[in-house]
Scaffold this active site. Structure first.
Site, PDB file in Angstrom:
ATOM      1  N   GLU A  82       4.718   6.161  18.131  1.00 49.86           N
ATOM      2  CA  GLU A  82       4.352   6.866  18.880  1.00 49.86           C
ATOM      3  C   GLU A  82       5.289   7.150  20.428  1.00 49.86           C
ATOM      4  OE1 GLU A  82       2.881   4.354  17.931  1.00 49.86           O
ATOM      5  OE2 GLU A  82       1.752   5.514  16.328  1.00 49.86           O
TER       6      GLU A  82
ATOM      7  N   SER B 176      -1.721   3.334   8.837  1.00 48.74           N
ATOM      8  CA  SER B 176      -2.606   2.965   7.649  1.00 48.74           C
ATOM      9  C   SER B 176      -4.403   3.431   7.494  1.00 48.74           C
ATOM     10  CB  SER B 176      -1.881   1.754   7.188  1.00 48.74           C
ATOM     11  OG  SER B 176      -2.028   0.559   7.600  1.00 48.74           O
TER      12      SER B 176
ATOM     13  N   ARG C 194       0.907  -1.027   0.046  1.00 48.26           N
ATOM     14  CA  ARG C 194       0.128   0.019  -0.383  1.00 48.26           C
ATOM     15  C   ARG C 194       0.977   1.455   0.374  1.00 48.26           C
ATOM     16  NH1 ARG C 194      -2.053  -1.722   5.464  1.00 48.26           N
ATOM     17  NH2 ARG C 194      -4.039  -0.907   4.912  1.00 48.26           N
TER      18      ARG C 194
HETATM   19  I1  8IG Z   1       3.819  -2.830  12.319  1.00 47.81           I
HETATM   20  O1  8IG Z   1       3.061   0.281  17.243  1.00 47.81           O
HETATM   21  C1  8IG Z   1       3.110  -0.859  12.952  1.00 47.81           C
HETATM   22  N1  8IG Z   1       3.239  -0.309  13.133  1.00 47.81           N
HETATM   23  N2  8IG Z   1       1.553   4.087  14.991  1.00 47.81           N
HETATM   24  N3  8IG Z   1       2.772   2.798  16.064  1.00 47.81           N
HETATM   25  C2  8IG Z   1       2.241   2.599  15.217  1.00 47.81           C
HETATM   26  N4  8IG Z   1       2.792   2.369  13.840  1.00 47.81           N
HETATM   27  C3  8IG Z   1       2.542   0.667  13.660  1.00 47.81           C
HETATM   28  C4  8IG Z   1       3.293   0.208  15.527  1.00 47.81           C
HETATM   29  C5  8IG Z   1       2.682   0.992  15.951  1.00 47.81           C
HETATM   30  N5  8IG Z   1       3.434  -0.946  14.452  1.00 47.81           N
END
Ligand code: 8IG
Length: 282
Positions: free
Chosen positions: A200, A219, A99
């Site tokens: 985060e 996403s 994507r």
């Molecule tokens: I895979 O812990 C994945 N994608 N924002 N936070 C965010 N996106 C993610 C995370 C995550 N793990």
């Protein structure tokens, strides 16, 4: 084969993105030899191998051969989409192996182009999968969770102009029930989309929890909104690949994400195959 770079572009604000989607669907129809597809799947982080289990791949198309899917300026591999037979039916799934993320900076139109293309290709249902961080300690890495609702923290929308779209029951109750028929142990949660690409901070994860979120990722929400606008029924499934920052003592790593996906591939593949099969009466 590369399409004409002067042709329809998502970057031209005077171009209707649905026109580019129709052009993309026409290429897909030509390359696959079928006029329409029935279900679309977007495979997120950790779901790549699961996609192989959905059914027999009949055609693989390089994304860069399809209008709107990659800019000529972008070098490197742009991924593929596949036309997959659903069980022993004559139904087809359009499976996107990659994507475009909002954080790539290619614009929101590029983020949702695959969704609009799926609608233009005839799909009535879309399954959006992703890899994400989990806020609930009981969700060990490798746990798939149904998305019940979302909180879009990107401060943007794929809709242009005064397009007022109702997002009540965006994540289909019918499809969530169908998924639970396949796997009654499936939990559900509210997915919070952050812009990324950084993960985060622990404080932001606590904020997401206070706001009502259970899953954090980068996403899906913009795609789901575009899907609703296009009239698609949406099923969202998150694979918790890691505990969100601060939820466990372990630091986040991309390797952990990849590993959780690999370990969960068989379960997730069966889940997708069974859901898609049930959808299409296979
Ligand atoms: I895979 O812990 C994945 N994608 N924002 N936070 C965010 N996106 C993610 C995370 C995550 N793990």
């Amino acid at each position: 084969m590369h399409h004409d770079p002067d042709a329809l572009s998502l970057d031209d604000p005077t171009t209707d993105p649905r026109e580019v989607a129709r052009a993309a669907a026409a290429v897909i129809a030509e390359r696959t030899g079928v006029e329409r597809h029935d279900v679309a799947l977007v495979l997120g982080s950790g779901w790549g191998e699961a996609g192989d289990l959905v059914g027999e791949t009949l055609t693989t198309i390089d994304n860069e051969d399809v209008p709107g899917f990659a800019k000529a300026a972008v070098v490197g591999h742009s991924g593929t989409m596949r036309s997959v037979a659903i069980g022993d039916t004559d139904r087809r799934a359009l499976v996107y192996g990659t994507r475009t993320h909002f954080y790539e900076g290619r614009g929101v139109r590029a983020v949702v182009h695959a969704i609009r293309t799926a609608a233009a290709a005839g799909c009535s249902t879309i399954v959006l999968t992703n890899g994400c961080g989990g806020l609930r300690p009981e969700w060990a890495p490798g746990t798939p969770v149904l998305i019940s609702d979302h909180i879009n923290l990107t401060a943007t929308s794929p809709l242009e102009g005064a397009t007022f779209v109702d997002l009540t029951d965006l994540y289909s109750i019918r499809l969530r029930a169908l998924a639970r028929e396949v796997d009654p142990s499936l939990d559900e949660g509210v997915y919070v989309q952050f812009r990324g690409p950084h993960y985060e901070t622990p404080a932001e994860v606590r904020m997401a929890g206070i706001l009502g979120g259970d899953l954090v990722g980068m996403s899906t929400t913009l795609e789901a909104i575009a899907a609703r606008e296009a009239g698609l029924e949406v099923l969202g499934i998150s694979l918790v690949t890691n505990a969100a920052a601060g939820v466990s003592d372990a630091p986040l790593s991309h390797d952990e994400v990849v590993e959780a996906g690999r370990d969960a591939a068989a379960r997730c593949g069966r889940l997708l195959a069974d859901i898609v099969g049930r959808l299409c009466g296979a």
